[in-house]
Design a protein around this motif. Structure first.
Motif, PDB file in Angstrom:
ATOM      1  N   PHE A   1      10.356  24.466  67.625  1.00 25.70           N
ATOM      2  CA  PHE A   1      10.990  24.737  66.339  1.00 25.70           C
ATOM      3  C   PHE A   1       9.942  25.344  65.433  1.00 25.70           C
ATOM      4  CE2 PHE A   1      13.657  21.283  67.948  1.00 25.70           C
ATOM      5  CZ  PHE A   1      14.871  21.921  67.873  1.00 25.70           C
TER       6      PHE A   1
ATOM      7  N   GLU B   1      14.836  31.519  64.780  1.00 26.89           N
ATOM      8  CA  GLU B   1      16.142  30.916  64.581  1.00 26.89           C
ATOM      9  C   GLU B   1      16.485  30.018  65.746  1.00 26.89           C
ATOM     10  OE1 GLU B   1      19.592  33.050  63.768  1.00 26.89           O
ATOM     11  OE2 GLU B   1      18.601  34.357  62.341  1.00 26.89           O
TER      12      GLU B   1
ATOM     13  N   ILE C   1      15.467  27.946  69.593  1.00 23.14           N
ATOM     14  CA  ILE C   1      14.361  27.184  70.147  1.00 23.14           C
ATOM     15  C   ILE C   1      13.766  27.963  71.307  1.00 23.14           C
ATOM     16  CG2 ILE C   1      14.420  24.764  69.581  1.00 23.14           C
ATOM     17  CD1 ILE C   1      16.658  24.387  71.476  1.00 23.14           C
TER      18      ILE C   1
ATOM     19  N   ASN D   1      17.948  26.409  75.686  1.00 28.77           N
ATOM     20  CA  ASN D   1      19.262  26.790  75.201  1.00 28.77           C
ATOM     21  C   ASN D   1      20.259  26.962  76.344  1.00 28.77           C
ATOM     22  OD1 ASN D   1      21.143  27.599  73.380  1.00 28.77           O
ATOM     23  ND2 ASN D   1      19.833  29.082  72.375  1.00 28.77           N
TER      24      ASN D   1
ATOM     25  N   ARG E   1      23.160  26.462  78.658  1.00 27.03           N
ATOM     26  CA  ARG E   1      24.398  25.700  78.480  1.00 27.03           C
ATOM     27  C   ARG E   1      25.294  25.760  79.712  1.00 27.03           C
ATOM     28  NH1 ARG E   1      25.743  29.244  73.742  1.00 27.03           N
ATOM     29  NH2 ARG E   1      24.047  30.326  74.741  1.00 27.03           N
TER      30      ARG E   1
ATOM     31  N   ARG F   1      30.762  33.551  73.301  1.00 26.93           N
ATOM     32  CA  ARG F   1      29.861  32.541  72.734  1.00 26.93           C
ATOM     33  C   ARG F   1      28.557  32.420  73.514  1.00 26.93           C
ATOM     34  NH1 ARG F   1      34.713  32.093  71.246  1.00 26.93           N
ATOM     35  NH2 ARG F   1      35.278  31.196  69.252  1.00 26.93           N
ATOM     36  N   ILE F   2      28.285  33.362  74.432  1.00 25.20           N
ATOM     37  CA  ILE F   2      26.946  33.405  75.029  1.00 25.20           C
ATOM     38  C   ILE F   2      25.966  33.679  73.904  1.00 25.20           C
ATOM     39  CG2 ILE F   2      25.405  34.788  76.443  1.00 25.20           C
ATOM     40  CD1 ILE F   2      27.670  35.190  78.389  1.00 25.20           C
TER      41      ILE F   2
ATOM     42  N   GLY G   1      26.022  34.910  69.661  1.00 25.76           N
ATOM     43  CA  GLY G   1      26.856  35.227  68.516  1.00 25.76           C
ATOM     44  C   GLY G   1      26.743  36.660  68.053  1.00 25.76           C
TER      45      GLY G   1
ATOM     46  N   SER H   1      19.620  32.728  73.468  1.00 27.13           N
ATOM     47  CA  SER H   1      20.872  32.109  73.916  1.00 27.13           C
ATOM     48  C   SER H   1      21.520  32.946  75.011  1.00 27.13           C
ATOM     49  CB  SER H   1      21.821  31.925  72.737  1.00 27.13           C
ATOM     50  OG  SER H   1      22.031  33.126  72.073  1.00 27.13           O
TER      51      SER H   1
ATOM     52  N   VAL I   1      17.818  23.234  62.485  1.00 23.52           N
ATOM     53  CA  VAL I   1      17.514  22.866  63.871  1.00 23.52           C
ATOM     54  C   VAL I   1      18.570  23.480  64.783  1.00 23.52           C
ATOM     55  CG1 VAL I   1      16.975  20.987  65.419  1.00 23.52           C
ATOM     56  CG2 VAL I   1      16.771  20.637  62.985  1.00 23.52           C
ATOM     57  N   ASN I   2      18.144  24.364  65.657  1.00 26.83           N
ATOM     58  CA  ASN I   2      19.060  24.928  66.645  1.00 26.83           C
ATOM     59  C   ASN I   2      18.872  24.144  67.937  1.00 26.83           C
ATOM     60  OD1 ASN I   2      20.084  26.465  68.784  1.00 26.83           O
ATOM     61  ND2 ASN I   2      19.774  28.374  67.714  1.00 26.83           N
ATOM     62  N   THR I   3      19.930  23.492  68.402  1.00 26.89           N
ATOM     63  CA  THR I   3      19.784  22.674  69.608  1.00 26.89           C
ATOM     64  C   THR I   3      20.523  23.288  70.781  1.00 26.89           C
ATOM     65  OG1 THR I   3      21.727  21.402  69.037  1.00 26.89           O
ATOM     66  CG2 THR I   3      19.627  20.573  68.270  1.00 26.89           C
ATOM     67  N   GLY I   4      20.639  24.618  70.800  1.00 31.10           N
ATOM     68  CA  GLY I   4      21.352  25.264  71.886  1.00 31.10           C
ATOM     69  C   GLY I   4      22.635  25.887  71.378  1.00 31.10           C
ATOM     70  N   ALA I   5      22.540  26.545  70.225  1.00 25.90           N
ATOM     71  CA  ALA I   5      23.711  27.216  69.658  1.00 25.90           C
ATOM     72  C   ALA I   5      23.717  28.665  70.100  1.00 25.90           C
ATOM     73  CB  ALA I   5      23.682  27.135  68.144  1.00 25.90           C
ATOM     74  N   CYS I   6      24.807  29.375  69.806  1.00 27.72           N
ATOM     75  CA  CYS I   6      24.898  30.765  70.231  1.00 27.72           C
ATOM     76  C   CYS I   6      24.401  31.706  69.149  1.00 27.72           C
ATOM     77  CB  CYS I   6      26.313  31.120  70.630  1.00 27.72           C
ATOM     78  SG  CYS I   6      27.448  31.209  69.264  1.00 27.72           S
ATOM     79  N   ASN I   7      23.695  31.212  68.118  1.00 27.28           N
ATOM     80  CA  ASN I   7      23.141  32.056  67.046  1.00 27.28           C
ATOM     81  C   ASN I   7      24.115  32.305  65.923  1.00 27.28           C
ATOM     82  OD1 ASN I   7      20.650  32.491  67.922  1.00 27.28           O
ATOM     83  ND2 ASN I   7      20.989  34.502  68.776  1.00 27.28           N
ATOM     84  N   ASN I   8      25.409  32.130  66.151  1.00 29.47           N
ATOM     85  CA  ASN I   8      26.351  32.486  65.114  1.00 29.47           C
ATOM     86  C   ASN I   8      26.210  31.599  63.906  1.00 29.47           C
ATOM     87  OD1 ASN I   8      27.953  34.655  65.361  1.00 29.47           O
ATOM     88  ND2 ASN I   8      29.351  33.709  66.781  1.00 29.47           N
TER      89      ASN I   8
ATOM     90  N   ASP J   1      23.715  29.878  63.144  1.00 24.36           N
ATOM     91  CA  ASP J   1      22.380  30.080  62.586  1.00 24.36           C
ATOM     92  C   ASP J   1      22.369  31.280  61.665  1.00 24.36           C
ATOM     93  OD1 ASP J   1      22.294  29.570  65.769  1.00 24.36           O
ATOM     94  OD2 ASP J   1      21.084  28.133  64.674  1.00 24.36           O
TER      95      ASP J   1
ATOM     96  N   THR K   1      21.456  20.606  74.162  1.00 21.97           N
ATOM     97  CA  THR K   1      21.222  20.675  75.601  1.00 21.97           C
ATOM     98  C   THR K   1      20.238  19.578  76.003  1.00 21.97           C
ATOM     99  OG1 THR K   1      19.424  22.218  75.271  1.00 21.97           O
ATOM    100  CG2 THR K   1      21.583  23.163  75.632  1.00 21.97           C
TER     101      THR K   1
ATOM    102  N   PRO L   1      32.168  30.617  64.116  1.00 18.90           N
ATOM    103  CA  PRO L   1      31.275  29.812  63.290  1.00 18.90           C
ATOM    104  C   PRO L   1      31.928  29.502  61.949  1.00 18.90           C
ATOM    105  CG  PRO L   1      30.721  32.110  63.068  1.00 18.90           C
ATOM    106  CD  PRO L   1      31.857  32.044  64.022  1.00 18.90           C
TER     107      PRO L   1
END
Lengths: 405, 143
Positions: free
Chosen positions: A15, A20, A22, A44, A46, A66-67, A69, A359, B17-24, B26, B63, B126
């Protein structure tokens, strides 16, 4: 992880205020100069390819959008093109034009987003605020057409879901003119700014040879003088009917990548304007009965480079294998060529210059039933080498050895 | 109302904190900071360290690799700390609910290490910047 005994190591991530997402970079430094870089990803991951096998053909576009955004129009389009090729479906012309328009709107907002973040990375927040302000109208247009600012969910197998209504076309053209004027102002301001010249020129150079060796795609390749673009080389949607050009800059530094992205924004506006003026009438989708067994690939020029989807079906209503290769996956290893020898302060910018999207990229982690990771990258490399060795022995080809790098 | 909750409500500093998001999510969070929405005028500021944060903006379905990092970030924040689960994934894992590598949602992970944690949810895929701002305002109003 590489052995870095006896040398100072600087950890960037997982972080980090400038990131933006990880991701984790381990920079081996000698004074201010970076001598080695190690990238650790898969925070990341999933398991999208696996989930995709449990969904029906028509549900997968919502998953693949959603792979990532930012590429949420490119991934579904690549998937849909693969399925259409497999089932031999030709979508109507109007759907092709709508797909082009949505993808180019996405390119404008993605490139302006990158320009803004690039400004933020060098501490020049004026550029950040301007660029993000000027991309807002594009998001509003997308919301008006598709119903969402991101994650449009507009393509489906056989066509599109939402039509562009005739009454909003004049307003879209007007809005595009505003975006063009503002982007023009921003571009001139950026290209004339001595501060940005001093900070971006000659930084993070990826030479043409390295670019070809790393097989980079998209603006990263075009900023290094490699003239590739899927939209021209293997046209999809309506690109072959429209007049536009591929922007190539030979320098390979961060400035060249910024120039490529800014000029591509104008090309995107040009494409949308032509597509809106030539928008054919008729239906936006054809009926799809069933998807036969087979396999196919689809590729699309996403804002970051070539997005590649492979789909295999067995005649049922779900894909049995779906493979995604996102542009950042090939762009990220080019850090090894562009970052080494730079000073630490330039490296964050160089890392950002390929517009990496983790992502999209996250690949694999083998876990047991308690979610404990049992197999990491090095283990996988070892396994795959052993398997290659076994195949060689079985097929009697042990005389052939791979050249060590 | 204890004094530290009162102080937190005035000008919350947030850590993302991004814990495995698709950026949207964020991007929409960053969008809140830019001229059109500009939450800094309310004193909401994105900070670079969890040790400075009054609130965590958590995105993504958590994740397996991100879980220990999220726990560590939460431990580092001064308490009380409001956790905002932003987006469908953070609220209830969304489209990734049956993935083998997703161990979320966020509230389960946070409640496991701190049962008294304050968690607010902003759904959407989002959520629009307006929704994020509205969620933050509503959460601060009921504290």
């Amino acid at each position: 992880m590489k052995k870095t005994i006896g040398k100072p190591v600087l950890a960037v991530g997982p972080f980090h205020p400038l990131q933006e997402e990880i991701e984790f970079f381990q920079l081996t430094i000698d004074g201010e100069i970076v001598t080695d870089i190690d990238v650790r990803i898969s925070y990341n991951h999933r398991g999208i390819e696996k989930i995709s096998e449990t969904l029906q053909y028509d549900q997968v576009p919502f998953l693949v959008s959603r792979i990532c955004g930012i590429c949420s129009a490119s991934h579904p389009l690549a998937y849909v093109q693969a399925v259409e090729e497999m089932a031999d479906i030709t979508p109507p012309d109007r759907a092709m034009y709508i797909r082009t328009i949505i993808n180019e709107l996405e390119r404008i907002h993605s490139h302006l987003l990158w320009v803004g973040l690039g400004g933020h990375f060098i501490g020049y927040d004026t550029v950040f605020m301007w660029a993000w302000k000027y991309r807002e109208p594009v998001l509003e247009l997308l919301e008006e057409i598709t119903g969402n600012r991101n994650n449009y969910g507009n393509v489906k197998v056989g066509g599109c879901r939402e039509d562009i209504k005739d009454e909003i076309i004049p307003r879209m053209l007007k809005e595009l003119e505003t975006v063009e004027r503002k982007t023009d102002m921003l571009t001139n301001a950026i290209l004339d700014d001595p501060v940005l010249h001093a900070r971006l020129k000659g930084v993070g150079i990826l030479t043409r040879e390295d670019a070809i060796k790393c097989a980079v795609t998209g603006p990263t390749a075009r900023g290094s003088g490699v003239d590739i673009d899927v939209r021209r080389d293997d046209p999809y949607a309506a690109y072959s009917d429209l007049d536009w050009k591929v922007i190539v800059q030979p320098e390979g530094d961060v400035f060249a990548k910024a120039v490529v992205r800014l000029l591509e924004t104008f090309e995107a506006i040009k494409i949308i304007r032509q597509a809106l003026n030539k928008l054919p009438g008729g239906p936006i989708a054809v009926e799809v009965k069933d998807i036969p067994a087979g396999e196919a690939v689809g590729h699309v020029e996403a804002p970051r480079g070539e997005t590649f989807h492979y789909v295999r079906g067995d005649g049922g209503n779900t894909p049995v294998r779906h493979k995604v290769r996102a542009p950042s996956y090939v762009n990220v290893p080019s850090f090894a060529a562009s970052c080494i020898g730079q000073s630490i302060s330039d490296v964050t910018l160089t890392l950002a210059s390929v517009d990496p999207c983790y992502s999209c990229t996250e690949r694999i982690a083998v876990i047991d039933s308690d979610n404990k990771i049992v197999c990491d990258y090095n283990m996988l490399v070892k396994l795959s080498r052993e398997k290659t060795q076994r195949i060689k022995e079985e097929s009697g080809l042990e005389g052939i050895t791979l050249k060590e790098e | 109302m204890s004094w530290n909750i009162w102080a937190l409500k005035k000008s919350p500093w947030v850590f993302h904190v991004n814990t495995g998001a698709c950026n949207n999510c964020d991007i929409e969070i960053v969008n809140c900071l830019t001229p059109k929405f500009d939450v800094e005028r309310f004193g909401i500021k994105l900070v670079g360290s969890p040790r400075h944060a009054d609130a965590l903006l958590v995105t993504g379905a958590v994740t397996a690799q991100a879980r220990p990092r999220l726990e560590e970030v939460y431990r580092q924040t001064p308490k009380p700390c409001v956790v905002f689960a932003i987006g469908a994934c953070a609220c209830d894992r969304g489209i990734f609910h049956n993935s083998y590598h997703v161990v979320g949602p966020v509230d389960k992970i946070i409640k496991a290490i701190d049962p008294d944690a304050i968690i607010a949810y902003v759904p959407g895929c989002p959520p629009k910047p307006e929704a994020i701002i509205s969620g933050v305002v509503k959460a601060l109003a009921v504290l």
